[in-house]
Design an enzyme around this catalytic site. Structure first.
Site, short mmCIF file in Angstrom:
data_model
loop_
_atom_site.label_atom_id
_atom_site.label_comp_id
_atom_site.label_asym_id
_atom_site.label_seq_id
_atom_site.Cartn_x
_atom_site.Cartn_y
_atom_site.Cartn_z
N TRP A 38 -106.73 6.80 3.07
CA TRP A 38 -105.50 6.48 4.47
C TRP A 38 -105.78 5.21 4.27
CZ3 TRP A 38 -106.57 8.65 10.13
CH2 TRP A 38 -105.47 8.11 10.77
N HIS B 249 -117.82 2.37 -0.88
CA HIS B 249 -118.57 3.41 -0.15
C HIS B 249 -119.78 2.49 -0.09
CE1 HIS B 249 -115.61 6.03 0.50
NE2 HIS B 249 -116.19 6.79 -0.66
N MET C 14 -98.45 11.69 2.96
CA MET C 14 -99.97 11.55 2.06
C MET C 14 -99.22 12.95 1.51
SD MET C 14 -102.35 8.48 3.38
CE MET C 14 -102.73 7.72 1.93
P1 A3P Z 1 -110.41 16.27 6.61
O1 A3P Z 1 -111.12 16.83 5.48
O2 A3P Z 1 -110.98 16.58 7.61
O3 A3P Z 1 -109.23 16.80 6.72
P2 A3P Z 1 -111.55 9.83 2.43
O4 A3P Z 1 -110.46 9.24 1.96
O5 A3P Z 1 -112.55 8.58 3.02
O6 A3P Z 1 -112.11 10.71 0.97
O7 A3P Z 1 -111.32 10.55 3.78
C1 A3P Z 1 -110.64 11.88 3.35
C2 A3P Z 1 -110.04 12.78 5.27
O8 A3P Z 1 -109.07 11.48 5.92
C3 A3P Z 1 -109.81 14.53 5.44
O9 A3P Z 1 -110.12 14.37 6.04
C4 A3P Z 1 -108.39 13.62 5.14
O10 A3P Z 1 -107.43 14.92 5.38
C5 A3P Z 1 -108.47 12.69 5.87
N1 A3P Z 1 -106.82 11.94 5.72
C6 A3P Z 1 -106.39 11.65 4.07
N2 A3P Z 1 -104.90 10.79 4.76
C7 A3P Z 1 -104.77 10.89 6.12
C8 A3P Z 1 -103.68 10.39 7.22
N3 A3P Z 1 -102.66 9.91 6.71
N4 A3P Z 1 -103.62 11.00 7.86
C9 A3P Z 1 -105.12 11.16 9.09
N5 A3P Z 1 -105.78 11.57 8.22
C10 A3P Z 1 -106.00 11.74 6.14
#
Ligand code: A3P
Length: 279
Positions: free
Chosen positions: A48, A95, A219
Site C-alpha cells: 500500500w 523488512h 489496488m
Molecule cells: P490483510 O491480509 O489484513 O487484508 P503487506 O503489503 O505489507 O504485505 O501488507 C498486506 C496487508 O495490507 C493486507 O492485509 C492487505 O489487504 C493490506 N492492504 C494492501 N493494500 C491496502 C490498501 N490500499 N488499503 C488497506 N489495506 C491494504
C-alpha cells in the site's frame, strides 16, 4: 517446509527472495541522500505504502509510474547494480530489523517512513499469507502459526523485537512513523503527513487523486498487473479487527502481555492506540 526458509545470522528469511550473496553485497550498499525508504514488518501495509509513494513521486516529478521499488534485501547483487542507474528519488523498501539495515542509509540521513500495524491483525494477515503462498511454509492450524509468530519463528523475526529495535533508534529528524489504522481512519490527513515528510508537495486535488488510486479496491482491481498471480494474496481484506475471528481469549491475553512488555510505554506503542484496536 524448512527449505523454504533461509537462516542468516540467526534470522529467518524467505529463500525465494533472499540469498547470502545479496546479504554480503548489502554491506557496501550505497544509499543516496534523496532516497525514500519504507520500513515495515511484513503484512503491515508495505505494498500500500509503496503504491502511495510511487503515485506521489510520479505526480511531483512528472514521472511514469513504474513499480520499480528496490527491496533492499530481495533479489541478487546484479539487481543492486542496476538500481544505481535509477533517477532520484529512488523508492526503497525493507523488512529488515534496524540492526541489519545497511549503514549508509543512516550515514546519508535517508528519510525513513516506518509503517506500523497492530500485532493482532498483523498475525492474522501473516497467517493467511503463509497459506496462500507456495514460497512460505503453510500451517494446518491457526494455533500452530500463532506459536511461531509469538516466538519469532517466522521470516523477518518477531514482531515485537522488530518494533522494539526500531523504536530504540527512532529519531524525529529522519524518521516518521504512521499507523495502518490511522491511514484507514483518516486517509487524506495521513496522505498529507506522508507527502510533507518526504517533501513531495501536492495540491489538495492531487492528494485526492492519490487517495483514489491507492484505495483498497482500486489496488485489488489492478493487482494482477502489479503482482501477477500473487495479487489476491497481497490484497486480502484490508480491514481493522479481523483478529477477532481468529484469536482465542488466551491468545489475545498472550499478545497483550507481549505488548505490555515490549511496546506499551514507548512512542511507537502509544501511537498504536492498542486499547482501541486490540481489546
Ligand atoms: P490483510 O491480509 O489484513 O487484508 P503487506 O503489503 O505489507 O504485505 O501488507 C498486506 C496487508 O495490507 C493486507 O492485509 C492487505 O489487504 C493490506 N492492504 C494492501 N493494500 C491496502 C490498501 N490500499 N488499503 C488497506 N489495506 C491494504
Amino acid at each position: 517446509a524448512e527449505d523454504l526458509l533461509m537462516n542468516y545470522k540467526g534470522m529467518l528469511y524467505p529463500r525465494v527472495l533472499c540469498n547470502v550473496d545479496m546479504f554480503q553485497a548489502l554491506e557496501t550498499f550505497d544509499a543516496r541522500e534523496d532516497d525514500l525508504l519504507i520500513a515495515t514488518y511484513p503484512k503491515n501495509g508495505t505494498n500500500w505504502m509503496i503504491q502511495i509513494l510511487h503515485e506521489m513521486v510520479s505526480l511531483v516529478h512528472n514521472r511514469e509510474i513504474l513499480l520499480d521499488t528496490q527491496w533492499i534485501e530481495f533479489g541478487n547483487p546484479e539487481m543492486l547494480a542496476r538500481f544505481k542507474d535509477r533517477p532520484s528519488p529512488r523508492i526503497l523498501a525493507t523488512h529488515l530489523n534496524f540492526k541489519n539495515v545497511p549503514r549508509s542509509i543512516f550515514e546519508k540521513k535517508v528519510k525513513i517512513l516506518l509503517l506500523v500495524r497492530n500485532p493482532k491483525d498483523t498475525a492474522v494477515s501473516f497467517y493467511n499469507f503463509h497459506n496462500n503462498l507456495d514460497s512460505l511454509p503453510s500451517y494446518n492450524t491457526w494455533d500452530s502459526f500463532f506459536k511461531d509468530f509469538t516466538n519469532g519463528k517466522v521470516v523477518f523475526g518477531q514482531y515485537f523485537d522488530f518494533f522494539a529495535t526500531w523504536e530504540k533508534h527512532f529519531n524525529n529528524k529522519t524518521m516518521m512513523a504512521i499507523t495502518y489504522e490511522e491511514m484507514k481512519m483518516d486517509y487524506p490527513t495521513a496522505l498529507k503527513k506522508i507527502s510533507e515528510f518526504f517533501q513531495l508537495l501536492l495540491t489538495e486535488e492531487q492528494i485526492n487523486l492519490v487517495a483514489s488510486r491507492t484505495s483498497f479496491n482500486s489496488m485489488k482491481d489492478k493487482s494482477e498487473n502489479t503482482h501477477g498471480k500473487l495479487g489476491d494474496s497481497f490484497f486480502r481484506k484490508g480491514d481493522i479487527g479481523d483478529w477477532k475471528n481468529y484469536f482465542t481469549e488466551d491468545q489475545s491475553k498472550e499478545v497483550d502481555a507481549l505488548f505490555e512488555k515490549y511496546l506499551a510505554d514507548t512512542k511507537l506503542g502509544k501511537m498504536l492506540n492498542y486499547d482501541k484496536y486490540c481489546k
